[in-house]
Design a protein around this motif. Structure first.
Motif, mmCIF file in Angstrom:
data_model
loop_
_atom_site.group_PDB
_atom_site.id
_atom_site.type_symbol
_atom_site.label_atom_id
_atom_site.label_comp_id
_atom_site.label_asym_id
_atom_site.label_seq_id
_atom_site.Cartn_x
_atom_site.Cartn_y
_atom_site.Cartn_z
ATOM 1 N N ARG A 1 1.724 18.083 22.567
ATOM 2 C CA ARG A 1 0.584 17.350 23.127
ATOM 3 C C ARG A 1 -0.530 18.334 23.483
ATOM 4 O O ARG A 1 -0.334 19.223 24.310
ATOM 5 C CB ARG A 1 1.016 16.564 24.364
ATOM 6 C CG ARG A 1 2.149 15.576 24.107
ATOM 7 C CD ARG A 1 2.746 15.064 25.397
ATOM 8 N NE ARG A 1 3.281 16.153 26.197
ATOM 9 C CZ ARG A 1 3.778 16.012 27.425
ATOM 10 N NH1 ARG A 1 3.812 14.818 27.997
ATOM 11 N NH2 ARG A 1 4.242 17.052 28.094
ATOM 12 N N SER B 1 -9.915 20.163 16.921
ATOM 13 C CA SER B 1 -9.053 18.986 16.761
ATOM 14 C C SER B 1 -8.606 18.813 15.317
ATOM 15 O O SER B 1 -7.423 18.571 15.034
ATOM 16 C CB SER B 1 -9.812 17.732 17.224
ATOM 17 O OG SER B 1 -10.137 17.799 18.586
ATOM 18 N N GLU C 1 0.179 15.430 18.875
ATOM 19 C CA GLU C 1 -0.637 14.464 19.610
ATOM 20 C C GLU C 1 -1.851 15.195 20.177
ATOM 21 O O GLU C 1 -1.711 16.012 21.083
ATOM 22 C CB GLU C 1 0.152 13.813 20.735
ATOM 23 C CG GLU C 1 1.236 12.865 20.280
ATOM 24 C CD GLU C 1 1.909 12.163 21.451
ATOM 25 O OE1 GLU C 1 1.559 12.481 22.618
ATOM 26 O OE2 GLU C 1 2.791 11.317 21.201
ATOM 27 N N THR D 1 -5.613 14.844 21.903
ATOM 28 C CA THR D 1 -6.565 13.985 22.605
ATOM 29 C C THR D 1 -7.857 14.757 22.807
ATOM 30 O O THR D 1 -7.848 15.842 23.399
ATOM 31 C CB THR D 1 -6.014 13.536 23.966
ATOM 32 O OG1 THR D 1 -4.765 12.871 23.785
ATOM 33 C CG2 THR D 1 -6.996 12.588 24.654
ATOM 34 N N ARG E 1 -16.031 10.857 14.054
ATOM 35 C CA ARG E 1 -15.028 10.224 14.917
ATOM 36 C C ARG E 1 -14.005 9.457 14.078
ATOM 37 O O ARG E 1 -12.795 9.546 14.329
ATOM 38 C CB ARG E 1 -15.702 9.298 15.923
ATOM 39 C CG ARG E 1 -14.710 8.521 16.782
ATOM 40 C CD ARG E 1 -15.375 7.740 17.890
ATOM 41 N NE ARG E 1 -14.369 7.079 18.718
ATOM 42 C CZ ARG E 1 -14.526 6.778 19.987
ATOM 43 N NH1 ARG E 1 -15.668 7.076 20.607
ATOM 44 N NH2 ARG E 1 -13.565 6.183 20.674
ATOM 45 N N GLU F 1 -9.959 10.130 13.903
ATOM 46 C CA GLU F 1 -8.979 9.094 14.231
ATOM 47 C C GLU F 1 -8.034 8.836 13.063
ATOM 48 O O GLU F 1 -6.846 8.537 13.272
ATOM 49 C CB GLU F 1 -9.710 7.823 14.663
ATOM 50 C CG GLU F 1 -10.401 7.974 16.019
ATOM 51 C CD GLU F 1 -11.227 6.761 16.414
ATOM 52 O OE1 GLU F 1 -11.512 6.614 17.619
ATOM 53 O OE2 GLU F 1 -11.596 5.975 15.511
ATOM 54 N N GLY G 1 -5.394 11.292 13.269
ATOM 55 C CA GLY G 1 -4.461 11.044 14.363
ATOM 56 C C GLY G 1 -4.963 11.483 15.722
ATOM 57 O O GLY G 1 -4.227 11.416 16.713
ATOM 58 N N ARG H 1 -6.774 11.127 19.162
ATOM 59 C CA ARG H 1 -7.229 10.097 20.093
ATOM 60 C C ARG H 1 -8.532 10.575 20.714
ATOM 61 O O ARG H 1 -8.552 11.589 21.404
ATOM 62 C CB ARG H 1 -6.185 9.846 21.173
ATOM 63 C CG ARG H 1 -6.596 8.755 22.179
ATOM 64 C CD ARG H 1 -5.456 8.340 23.073
ATOM 65 N NE ARG H 1 -4.993 9.420 23.918
ATOM 66 C CZ ARG H 1 -4.695 9.269 25.233
ATOM 67 N NH1 ARG H 1 -4.828 8.099 25.822
ATOM 68 N NH2 ARG H 1 -4.253 10.297 25.923
ATOM 69 N N LEU I 1 -11.560 10.051 23.268
ATOM 70 C CA LEU I 1 -11.950 9.358 24.486
ATOM 71 C C LEU I 1 -13.368 9.763 24.854
ATOM 72 O O LEU I 1 -13.639 10.954 25.058
ATOM 73 C CB LEU I 1 -11.001 9.697 25.636
ATOM 74 C CG LEU I 1 -9.511 9.405 25.428
ATOM 75 C CD1 LEU I 1 -8.717 9.837 26.654
ATOM 76 C CD2 LEU I 1 -9.279 7.929 25.139
#
Length: 443
Positions: free
Chosen positions: A180, A194, A218, A220, A241, A245, A248, A250, A252
């Motif tokens: 994570r 990312s 994971e 974020t 964006r 996504e 994978g 996320r 915010l």
């Protein structure tokens, strides 16, 4: 103490900071003047230079910094300047001296005592560092990507965590173990990191982690503002964006982070984001100088205020370029942005103005040309704008063309600091290495 200089009868130009702006300027000045009547000195806290926009690739292992970094000592010998290893501790404008802090090794023993270097002209190009806005726990729990050492540290932690998850899955195939990663900041660094994480995760299966794949990652990406990539048109930011996504990630937005601890982050709404690895890439500020800058005009964020000639209004013998400089040009509301292209253009402008200053000619104001913004989503995509102000920032490009232009920015930097012959040779070697060397640096 003052460090004696055997070349004190020469015109001495000191450049503090060997990033994109400082190294390019030192190279140009050394090539122009050599060591006959001038003494060009570059001071940096590191022994090697690596182009800062590449650090996210170093952090994931996608780039072997040993192949791309430039050793200052060998480079200065080739280009006719001198290199001093040290950290800026302050300046003495009346005595025209730069004060350097003592250098210690990893055991705390002093390697180089505190000393001073005289200057006739001084160029401050010591760059920026990540701004954590004094958010509780960030300094202790988050990784910044300001230097190669920080990027290497993140890569080691990432690989360790991937190994933990791989071992857990080997022992328990139905385990829900994941790596994570929480990244704060939806600018270029956060977005590029990312995407690059998924590129690295896809390659780990070739290097002993057979049961690990990108589905176990994971990521974020957390942005306090209404959207990611605010420097790009909204259509391109939205395209980026969607691409993230699909990978994978996320994403915010409108989500400020108010605290960080060893287990993750807390947002402004009180929500928790659990993370094994945390990266803070939410803003930059000028690198602090322990002893101050002897009355130079500074902005609230710690940048050195400069005139359009890139000179300090407080002292005409002092220039500032790159991220540590605050330059608001006539007719503009905002300062020149802290980008690699701005650093390159500032280095070129100061090179010309130093020549004119020493020749007794009037200086020329800096003209910033916005060539647009490009953001690489690793091998998956590239988005951005070309020509910037020339066409109102509306020439949007994506895909292969954008990727080619993005890579050309680094190639231009290589040619600037190495010359055409070696620069082109290094570009060719880089292509060969992509074929013959491992896809990831794992050590």
């Amino acid at each position: 103490m003052s460090r004696p200089s055997p070349q004190s009868n020469k015109i001495q130009i000191v450049i503090v900071g060997g990033g994109a702006a400082g190294l390019e300027l030192a190279t140009r000045l050394g090539k122009r003047y050599g060591r006959k009547r001038h003494d060009i000195i570059l001071v940096d806290r590191n022994r090697t230079h690596i182009w800062k926009p590449l650090l996210h690739e170093v952090a994931t292992g996608s780039l072997d910094a040993n192949m791309d970094e430039v050793g200052y000592r060998s480079h200065c010998h080739r280009w006719g300047y001198r290199y001093f290893y040290g950290v800026l501790a302050g300046i003495d404008r009346a005595g025209r001296q730069v004060h350097l802090a003592p250098v210690q090794d990893d055991t705390g023993r002093e390697v180089i005592a505190a000393h001073s270097i005289r200057y006739d002209y001084l160029v401050l190009a010591y760059g920026s560092v990540t701004n954590d806005f004094e958010t509780p726990g960030v300094a202790e729990n988050c990784t910044f990507l300001d230097s190669r050492a920080q990027a290497d540290r993140f890569r080691d932690r990432l690989l360790d965590q991937c190994l933990r998850v791989s071992r857990t899955m080997t022992a328990d195939p139905v385990s829900d173990a994941h790596v994570r990663v929480a990244i704060v900041g939806g600018g270029a660094t956060g977005v590029e990191l990312s995407a690059e994480l998924f590129n690295a995760a896809a390659a780990l299966g070739y290097y002993g982690l057979e049961v690990f794949d990108r589905s176990r990652l994971e990521v974020t990406l957390i942005e306090a503002g209404p959207r990611i990539l605010p420097a790009l048109p909204e259509r391109l930011a939205e395209a980026a964006r969607r691409e993230l996504e699909v990978l994978g990630v996320r994403v915010l937005t409108n989500t400020p982070v108010t605290a960080s601890d060893a287990e993750g982050m807390t947002t402004g709404s009180g929500a928790r984001i659990d993370a094994d690895l945390q990266v803070w890439a939410a803003g930059v500020k000028a690198a602090p100088v322990a002893g101050g800058l002897n009355g130079l005009e500074m902005s609230r964020s710690g940048q050195i205020v400069v005139d359009p000639t890139l000179q300090s209004p407080t002292d005409a013998r002092i220039f500032a370029i790159g991220d540590c400089a605050l330059c608001v040009l006539p007719g503009r509301d905002r300062p020149v942005p802290p980008r690699a292209q701005a650093a390159h253009q500032m280095a070129t402008a100061v090179f010309g103005n130093l020549n004119r200053l020493m020749d007794g000619q009037p200086l020329r104001p800096f003209v910033y040309k916005d060539h647009g913004s490009l953001v690489s989503l690793s091998r998956f995509s590239t988005v951005g704008t070309l020509m910037g102000n020339l066409v109102g920032g509306k020439l949007a490009i994506e895909g292969r063309l954008a990727r080619i232009v993005y890579l050309s920015l680094y190639r231009m930097h290589l040619i600037t600091i190495h010359g055409w012959l070696k620069g082109v040779a290094l570009i060719v070697v880089g292509h060969v290495n992509k074929i013959v060397r491992p896809k990831l640096k794992l050590h």
